[in-house]
Every structure is written in C-alpha cells, then in structure tokens.
Design an enzyme around this catalytic site. Sequence first.
Site, PDB file in Angstrom:
ATOM      1  N   LYS A 174       0.836  -1.212   0.000  1.00  0.00           N
ATOM      2  CA  LYS A 174       0.000   0.000   0.000  1.00  0.00           C
ATOM      3  C   LYS A 174       0.866   1.257   0.000  1.00  0.00           C
ATOM      4  CE  LYS A 174      -2.532  -2.752  -0.553  1.00  0.00           C
ATOM      5  NZ  LYS A 174      -2.523  -4.221  -0.547  1.00  0.00           N
ATOM      6  N   GLY A 227      -3.249 -12.360 -13.089  1.00  0.00           N
ATOM      7  CA  GLY A 227      -3.997 -11.106 -12.974  1.00  0.00           C
ATOM      8  C   GLY A 227      -4.956 -11.140 -11.801  1.00  0.00           C
ATOM      9  N   ASP A 244      -3.484 -17.723   6.888  1.00  0.00           N
ATOM     10  CA  ASP A 244      -3.247 -18.215   5.530  1.00  0.00           C
ATOM     11  C   ASP A 244      -2.939 -19.711   5.478  1.00  0.00           C
ATOM     12  OD1 ASP A 244      -3.538 -15.591   4.794  1.00  0.00           O
ATOM     13  OD2 ASP A 244      -1.618 -15.426   3.749  1.00  0.00           O
ATOM     14  N   ALA A 287      -5.446 -10.558   5.887  1.00  0.00           N
ATOM     15  CA  ALA A 287      -4.872 -10.276   7.203  1.00  0.00           C
ATOM     16  C   ALA A 287      -5.952 -10.146   8.277  1.00  0.00           C
ATOM     17  CB  ALA A 287      -4.059  -8.987   7.128  1.00  0.00           C
ATOM     18  N   HIS A 305     -23.091  14.776   3.841  1.00  0.00           N
ATOM     19  CA  HIS A 305     -22.947  15.280   2.477  1.00  0.00           C
ATOM     20  C   HIS A 305     -21.807  16.294   2.421  1.00  0.00           C
ATOM     21  CE1 HIS A 305     -24.176  16.558  -1.511  1.00  0.00           C
ATOM     22  NE2 HIS A 305     -24.122  17.826  -1.104  1.00  0.00           N
TER      23      HIS A 305
HETATM   24  P1  FAD Z   1       1.834 -14.475   7.780  1.00  0.00           P
HETATM   25  O1  FAD Z   1       1.607 -13.024   7.755  1.00  0.00           O
HETATM   26  O2  FAD Z   1       2.383 -15.108   6.554  1.00  0.00           O
HETATM   27  O3  FAD Z   1       2.793 -14.757   9.010  1.00  0.00           O
HETATM   28  C1  FAD Z   1       3.288 -16.022   9.301  1.00  0.00           C
HETATM   29  C2  FAD Z   1       4.550 -15.875  10.107  1.00  0.00           C
HETATM   30  O4  FAD Z   1       4.943 -17.159  10.571  1.00  0.00           O
HETATM   31  C3  FAD Z   1       5.728 -15.324   9.308  1.00  0.00           C
HETATM   32  O5  FAD Z   1       6.262 -14.203   9.969  1.00  0.00           O
HETATM   33  C4  FAD Z   1       6.716 -16.485   9.268  1.00  0.00           C
HETATM   34  O6  FAD Z   1       8.071 -16.053   9.305  1.00  0.00           O
HETATM   35  C5  FAD Z   1       6.358 -17.252  10.528  1.00  0.00           C
HETATM   36  N1  FAD Z   1       6.723 -18.676  10.474  1.00  0.00           N
HETATM   37  C6  FAD Z   1       6.459 -19.559   9.474  1.00  0.00           C
HETATM   38  N2  FAD Z   1       6.908 -20.778   9.807  1.00  0.00           N
HETATM   39  C7  FAD Z   1       7.477 -20.666  11.036  1.00  0.00           C
HETATM   40  C8  FAD Z   1       8.115 -21.582  11.905  1.00  0.00           C
HETATM   41  N3  FAD Z   1       8.266 -22.881  11.592  1.00  0.00           N
HETATM   42  N4  FAD Z   1       8.594 -21.116  13.075  1.00  0.00           N
HETATM   43  C9  FAD Z   1       8.447 -19.818  13.427  1.00  0.00           C
HETATM   44  N5  FAD Z   1       7.833 -18.906  12.632  1.00  0.00           N
HETATM   45  C10 FAD Z   1       7.363 -19.330  11.471  1.00  0.00           C
HETATM   46  N6  FAD Z   1      -4.157  -9.051   3.005  1.00  0.00           N
HETATM   47  C11 FAD Z   1      -5.073  -8.102   3.303  1.00  0.00           C
HETATM   48  O7  FAD Z   1      -5.974  -8.374   4.105  1.00  0.00           O
HETATM   49  N7  FAD Z   1      -5.016  -6.852   2.759  1.00  0.00           N
HETATM   50  C12 FAD Z   1      -4.051  -6.505   1.878  1.00  0.00           C
HETATM   51  O8  FAD Z   1      -4.024  -5.375   1.396  1.00  0.00           O
HETATM   52  C13 FAD Z   1      -3.074  -7.482   1.535  1.00  0.00           C
HETATM   53  N8  FAD Z   1      -2.084  -7.187   0.683  1.00  0.00           N
HETATM   54  C14 FAD Z   1      -1.130  -8.115   0.418  1.00  0.00           C
HETATM   55  C15 FAD Z   1      -0.114  -7.782  -0.473  1.00  0.00           C
HETATM   56  C16 FAD Z   1       0.876  -8.696  -0.766  1.00  0.00           C
HETATM   57  C17 FAD Z   1       1.979  -8.310  -1.716  1.00  0.00           C
HETATM   58  C18 FAD Z   1       0.858  -9.973  -0.141  1.00  0.00           C
HETATM   59  C19 FAD Z   1       1.959 -10.957  -0.408  1.00  0.00           C
HETATM   60  C20 FAD Z   1      -0.149 -10.323   0.725  1.00  0.00           C
HETATM   61  C21 FAD Z   1      -1.170  -9.399   0.999  1.00  0.00           C
HETATM   62  N9  FAD Z   1      -2.218  -9.707   1.857  1.00  0.00           N
HETATM   63  C22 FAD Z   1      -3.170  -8.764   2.137  1.00  0.00           C
HETATM   64  C23 FAD Z   1      -2.344 -11.027   2.500  1.00  0.00           C
HETATM   65  C24 FAD Z   1      -1.820 -10.974   3.946  1.00  0.00           C
HETATM   66  O9  FAD Z   1      -0.467 -10.595   3.935  1.00  0.00           O
HETATM   67  C25 FAD Z   1      -1.984 -12.345   4.586  1.00  0.00           C
HETATM   68  O10 FAD Z   1      -3.328 -12.759   4.498  1.00  0.00           O
HETATM   69  C26 FAD Z   1      -1.580 -12.303   6.057  1.00  0.00           C
HETATM   70  O11 FAD Z   1      -0.258 -11.888   6.216  1.00  0.00           O
HETATM   71  C27 FAD Z   1      -1.774 -13.684   6.698  1.00  0.00           C
HETATM   72  O12 FAD Z   1      -1.396 -13.631   8.036  1.00  0.00           O
HETATM   73  P2  FAD Z   1      -0.866 -14.938   8.810  1.00  0.00           P
HETATM   74  O13 FAD Z   1      -0.669 -14.500  10.212  1.00  0.00           O
HETATM   75  O14 FAD Z   1      -1.753 -16.070   8.516  1.00  0.00           O
HETATM   76  O15 FAD Z   1       0.524 -15.302   8.124  1.00  0.00           O
HETATM   77  P1  NAD Z   2      -4.744 -14.604  -6.635  1.00  0.00           P
HETATM   78  O1  NAD Z   2      -5.334 -15.923  -6.362  1.00  0.00           O
HETATM   79  O2  NAD Z   2      -5.454 -13.374  -6.255  1.00  0.00           O
HETATM   80  O3  NAD Z   2      -4.472 -14.454  -8.206  1.00  0.00           O
HETATM   81  C1  NAD Z   2      -3.707 -15.372  -8.923  1.00  0.00           C
HETATM   82  C2  NAD Z   2      -4.075 -15.227 -10.387  1.00  0.00           C
HETATM   83  O4  NAD Z   2      -3.138 -15.955 -11.148  1.00  0.00           O
HETATM   84  C3  NAD Z   2      -5.449 -15.786 -10.705  1.00  0.00           C
HETATM   85  O5  NAD Z   2      -6.168 -14.841 -11.455  1.00  0.00           O
HETATM   86  C4  NAD Z   2      -5.137 -17.052 -11.506  1.00  0.00           C
HETATM   87  O6  NAD Z   2      -6.124 -17.345 -12.471  1.00  0.00           O
HETATM   88  C5  NAD Z   2      -3.810 -16.686 -12.159  1.00  0.00           C
HETATM   89  N1  NAD Z   2      -2.959 -17.806 -12.515  1.00  0.00           N
HETATM   90  C6  NAD Z   2      -2.716 -18.940 -11.809  1.00  0.00           C
HETATM   91  N2  NAD Z   2      -1.802 -19.704 -12.452  1.00  0.00           N
HETATM   92  C7  NAD Z   2      -1.450 -19.025 -13.575  1.00  0.00           C
HETATM   93  C8  NAD Z   2      -0.538 -19.282 -14.641  1.00  0.00           C
HETATM   94  N3  NAD Z   2       0.199 -20.393 -14.658  1.00  0.00           N
HETATM   95  N4  NAD Z   2      -0.441 -18.372 -15.637  1.00  0.00           N
HETATM   96  C9  NAD Z   2      -1.176 -17.225 -15.617  1.00  0.00           C
HETATM   97  N5  NAD Z   2      -2.055 -16.944 -14.626  1.00  0.00           N
HETATM   98  C10 NAD Z   2      -2.185 -17.820 -13.625  1.00  0.00           C
HETATM   99  O7  NAD Z   2      -3.267 -14.679  -6.021  1.00  0.00           O
HETATM  100  P2  NAD Z   2      -2.214 -13.541  -5.701  1.00  0.00           P
HETATM  101  O8  NAD Z   2      -2.490 -12.320  -6.488  1.00  0.00           O
HETATM  102  O9  NAD Z   2      -0.886 -14.202  -5.824  1.00  0.00           O
HETATM  103  O10 NAD Z   2      -2.506 -13.238  -4.171  1.00  0.00           O
HETATM  104  C11 NAD Z   2      -2.388 -14.287  -3.182  1.00  0.00           C
HETATM  105  C12 NAD Z   2      -3.309 -14.050  -2.026  1.00  0.00           C
HETATM  106  O11 NAD Z   2      -2.885 -12.907  -1.301  1.00  0.00           O
HETATM  107  C13 NAD Z   2      -4.723 -13.790  -2.459  1.00  0.00           C
HETATM  108  O12 NAD Z   2      -5.451 -14.978  -2.348  1.00  0.00           O
HETATM  109  C14 NAD Z   2      -5.228 -12.749  -1.517  1.00  0.00           C
HETATM  110  O13 NAD Z   2      -6.098 -13.342  -0.582  1.00  0.00           O
HETATM  111  C15 NAD Z   2      -3.996 -12.213  -0.819  1.00  0.00           C
HETATM  112  N6  NAD Z   2      -3.878 -10.771  -1.143  1.00  0.00           N
HETATM  113  C16 NAD Z   2      -4.835  -9.918  -0.725  1.00  0.00           C
HETATM  114  C17 NAD Z   2      -4.756  -8.578  -1.051  1.00  0.00           C
HETATM  115  C18 NAD Z   2      -5.813  -7.653  -0.584  1.00  0.00           C
HETATM  116  O14 NAD Z   2      -6.564  -8.019   0.295  1.00  0.00           O
HETATM  117  N7  NAD Z   2      -5.906  -6.451  -1.129  1.00  0.00           N
HETATM  118  C19 NAD Z   2      -3.700  -8.105  -1.797  1.00  0.00           C
HETATM  119  C20 NAD Z   2      -2.741  -9.001  -2.214  1.00  0.00           C
HETATM  120  C21 NAD Z   2      -2.844 -10.332  -1.863  1.00  0.00           C
END
Ligand code: FAD
Ligand code: NAD
Length: 465
Positions: free
Chosen positions: A52, A184, A312, A320, A444
């Site tokens: 973000k 996408g 996750d 999150a 508004h």
């Molecule tokens: P994680 O955040 O993945 O945390 C898991 C933690 O466990 C990590 O710190 C890891 O190091 C630790 N861990 C793993 N294995 C071990 C082990 N064996 N021992 C000790 N520690 C360990 N979600 C949203 O809601 N809004 C968004 O805008 C959004 N944007 C995103 C953008 C991107 C680019 C990405 C990649 C994800 C985004 N997400 C978003 C998804 C969001 O990040 C995840 O849903 C969220 O972080 C999940 O939380 P979690 O606690 O399940 O796991």
């Molecule tokens: P996603 O599931 O949103 O999108 C993956 C896309 O890749 C899909 O449209 C799928 O059809 C396509 N795809 C899969 N295999 C492919 C291939 N071989 N070639 C071309 N296209 C292919 O997954 P993401 O964007 O990697 O995000 C992962 C997760 O992270 C999401 O499930 C989401 O919950 C979380 N996330 C959330 C936010 C948010 O809340 N704003 C932002 C980023 C990520």
Amino acid sequence: MTEITCKLLVIGAGPGGYVCAIRAGQLGIDTVIVESTKLGGSCLNVGCIPSKAMIHVAEEFEKAAEAAAGKTPFGLTAAEPKLDLKQAVAWKDGIVQRLNNGVAGLLRKAKVKIVHGKARFRDGKTVVVETETGPKTIQAEAIVIATGSAPVELPFLPFGGNVISSTGALALTEVPKRLVVVGGGYIGLELGTAFAKLGAKVSVVEAQDKILPLYDAELTGPISKRLTALGVEVLLGAKALGPTPKGDGLRIETADGKERSLPADRILVTVGRKPVTDGLGLENLVLDMDGRFIRIGERCETAMRGIYAIGDVTGEPMLAHRAMAQGEMVAEIVAGLPRAWDKRGIAAICFTDPEIVSVGLSPDEAKRAGHELKIGQFPFAANGRAMTRHGEAGFVRVVAQAGSELVLGIQAVGQGVSELSAAFGLAIEMGATLQDIAGTIHAHPTLGEAFPEAAMKALGHALHI
Ligand code: FAD
Ligand code: NAD
C-alpha cells in the site's frame, strides 16, 4: 537444551499469530510466540503495508505526471515529476520498521514471551525451536499454528534473476522499463497498476478468461478500462511457457493457441500463495489437510485436541483481517470463553485503481444460495463528492433478500471505496435491512452517500438517479 513451559504457544507472528498472542496475554494466559523472521509476518513486512505504501507513491507520481502533461480538467500544471525509487523504498521500509517495533511493544505490554527461531513439532504438546543460542524445547497445553503463506513458484519460471515475486517487486530500486506480470489476481493487478503509473510498460498474462476471477464482470469493468488507459496490455486465457532463450522476456501461449514472446526486464510471478508448513514437523502430528492447507473447524481447531490453526496456513480467504479475527477468537477459546466463528462476512478489498470492496454475497452467490433478490446499484457518476474528486467511475451495489429486505451483500468499485468497507462490514454484521441503510443519514458530500442511495434504489425510490 533450554526448556520452556507455557499454557499457549503461538507459532508465527504474522497478523494471525501476534493478535492471538496479544489477546491471550490480555486474558492472563501464560503465552509464548515463536517467529523465524520478523514480527508482523508477510502482511507487515512484504505484503499489505509495503504494497500500500508503494501504491501510494505510484498514485502521487501519476497525479504529478498528469499535471505535468496538462491533463487535469481543472487546469493544474506542474514540472515533470522525478521519483527517487530508492528513497521511496527507504520510506516504505521505515514504516515497516516502525510497525515491527510497534508489534514488539504490544507483545511485551501483554507480557508475551517472544522466542526468535524456527519452530518444529516434536509431538502434539512439544515444539523445538532452533534459536541463535541453540535449540529450545517448548511444552504447551495449547498450540496455535499461524505460519502463514509464501508465493507459489512456477516450475518453469523459478524465482531468481529477473523472475521476481511480490517481495522482490516491493524492493526494486529502479522502475523496470518492461514488466510482465504472470497472474492477474490481487497482487498482480495491485502492483502491476502501480508500476504502470511509475512508467513501466506492463503486460499481464492471466490464465483465465477474466482478470480478478473472484469478482463479477460489473465490478472488474472499471479496472479493465483503467488498465487500458494506463497502457497495460492484458492477455486473457494466456499461458506462460517459460523465459525466452536469451532471458530477455517471457514466452507465452495466447488464447488462440499461438506462441508469442513478451519482452521483459522483470517478470513478476503472482499466481497465488501456498501454506508454509515445510520443516514444521507436521509428520509428527495427525492433522487433517485440505489439499496443502491445514483443515480447521469453526473454532479453528485441527484434528488434534489442543492444536489450532489460523490465517493463511488454513487457506482462502487469505486476508490479514481474517487471520486477526481468528487469532483473537482462538485466544478467547483457550481462555475458556464461549466463542465460535460467528462472522457474517469478511470484507475483501482489491487496492487497484479504482478499488473494489466486497462484503457478504454477490448477486450470483445469493442466487445460487436460493434467495429471491432485490438489488440496488448507485453510480458514482451521480455522486457529488466523486465528481469533486475527479473519480466518477464505479458504483455501490446492495444485494438484499426480497421480502425480509435483509442485506446479504454489498459491493463497490470506485476511487477510495476501500474506506467504505467499514460501513459495509458493520451493516452486514449487524443484520441491517435496506430500510436501516436508507434511513441512516449519511453526511454530504461524501462517497458514502452512494450507499443509502443504492439501498433506496433497491426499495424503488433512489433520490438522485
Ligand atoms: P503471515 O503473515 O504469513 O505470518 C506467518 C509468520 O509465521 C511469518 O512471519 C513467518 O516467518 C512465521 N513462520 C512460518 N513458519 C514458522 C516456523 N516454523 N517457526 C516460526 N515462525 C514461522 N491481506 C489483506 O488483508 N489486505 C491486503 O491489502 C493485503 N495485501 C497483500 C499484499 C501482498 C503483496 C501480499 C503478499 C499479501 C497481501 N495480503 C493482504 C495477505 C496478507 O499478507 C496475509 O493474508 C496475512 O499476512 C496472513 O497472516 P498470517 O498471520 O496467517 O501469516
Ligand atoms: P490470486 O489468487 O489473487 O491471483 C492469482 C491469479 O493468477 C489468478 O487470477 C489465476 O487465475 C492466475 N494464474 C494462476 N496460475 C497461472 C498461470 N500459470 N499463468 C497465468 N495466470 C495464472 O493470487 P495472488 O495475487 O498471488 O494473491 C495471493 C493471495 O494474497 C490472495 O489470495 C489474496 O487473498 C492475498 N492478497 C490480498 C490482497 C488484498 O486483500 N488487497 C492483496 C494481495 C494479496
């Protein structure tokens, strides 16, 4: 080997794990949290927050570039903008650092013991953590697996060199001239849009026949239009095949079965995320799995008594705020409070341009569930605030059950609609009817006025269309 005993052990300090530990600490539970990398998990370090921040930088840059090109309808002009992406990344890293420290402080305040290292189950009550000072054994009455997710790698396009994951994309210090995004979905389009605004020539290769396959075409329509305006080429029904022989692009198979090469300085692979369970010692437990994810019940319990899983690692929706809500609930369950997952909806937001919000059921989902529907949609083109922000694309849509007029779902697409998710979530959670929403005075001029207007439209008497 050091031995620690506690009532609750949380593995992973992402939004699921750290919230669980804080709530448990507040409830007086003797809690230990183990983290192998940095506090805050994917969300704080390489996900929600850094993405973000970079999206904001791109938005500001694009606004300045629009003014420089004399393209604003209100006569603003400015000098050609320049961006020091290194400084932008440093700014983003500073925010992450502040939040890392914040999480550490909150855990300390809740009297949670933090252990740094990688955890591995020895059995259902014992975990061994490899720390810098040697292994530590932790015995706990209850254990929460909150190990999160990691990017899926395509075998024919492994990460490394110019093939990057979202983590790599968020650390780039130069804008690639040509960026190919494979996938996408959420990440591909959020980051693809940002890089397009920063000046990259972006192509998106999506396997399905639409972008953001989770959302309906009405919601994604304004995103597609904006991508076209930004010069992003979207290739639907296309398959990535592998790098070009010279490594300067991506070979793809287009929807009509033809092979084509897309030149690329970077290839961003965003095709979903997989659970992190490698090395966790799950073979020493007897858990039910859901594919690669850990199967849970409505109290986040796994197949083994005393072992819970949240976030996750348990599968979609990988958000999150879902992980946090599960973490909070599990802490209360461990404290003996009567809790179960009773949420009516989890808002999902896509931070594209424009943004999408969805809470509860879409029209198609509600129909499939057998409901007779009343649907009201109100366009931002008829909303004064949207016009004054120069953001008329999009709408708010309310999906209600005919008869009871109970609101089943709310969706919106438009600039800045992410902030409407609070009102939408509250309406669904509190069981609002169309009349409740239509009868609430909305200030508004705000984008939020489109919400009661959509409800009034469903009731047959919208005022401003
Ligand atoms: P994680 O955040 O993945 O945390 C898991 C933690 O466990 C990590 O710190 C890891 O190091 C630790 N861990 C793993 N294995 C071990 C082990 N064996 N021992 C000790 N520690 C360990 N979600 C949203 O809601 N809004 C968004 O805008 C959004 N944007 C995103 C953008 C991107 C680019 C990405 C990649 C994800 C985004 N997400 C978003 C998804 C969001 O990040 C995840 O849903 C969220 O972080 C999940 O939380 P979690 O606690 O399940 O796991
Ligand atoms: P996603 O599931 O949103 O999108 C993956 C896309 O890749 C899909 O449209 C799928 O059809 C396509 N795809 C899969 N295999 C492919 C291939 N071989 N070639 C071309 N296209 C292919 O997954 P993401 O964007 O990697 O995000 C992962 C997760 O992270 C999401 O499930 C989401 O919950 C979380 N996330 C959330 C936010 C948010 O809340 N704003 C932002 C980023 C990520």
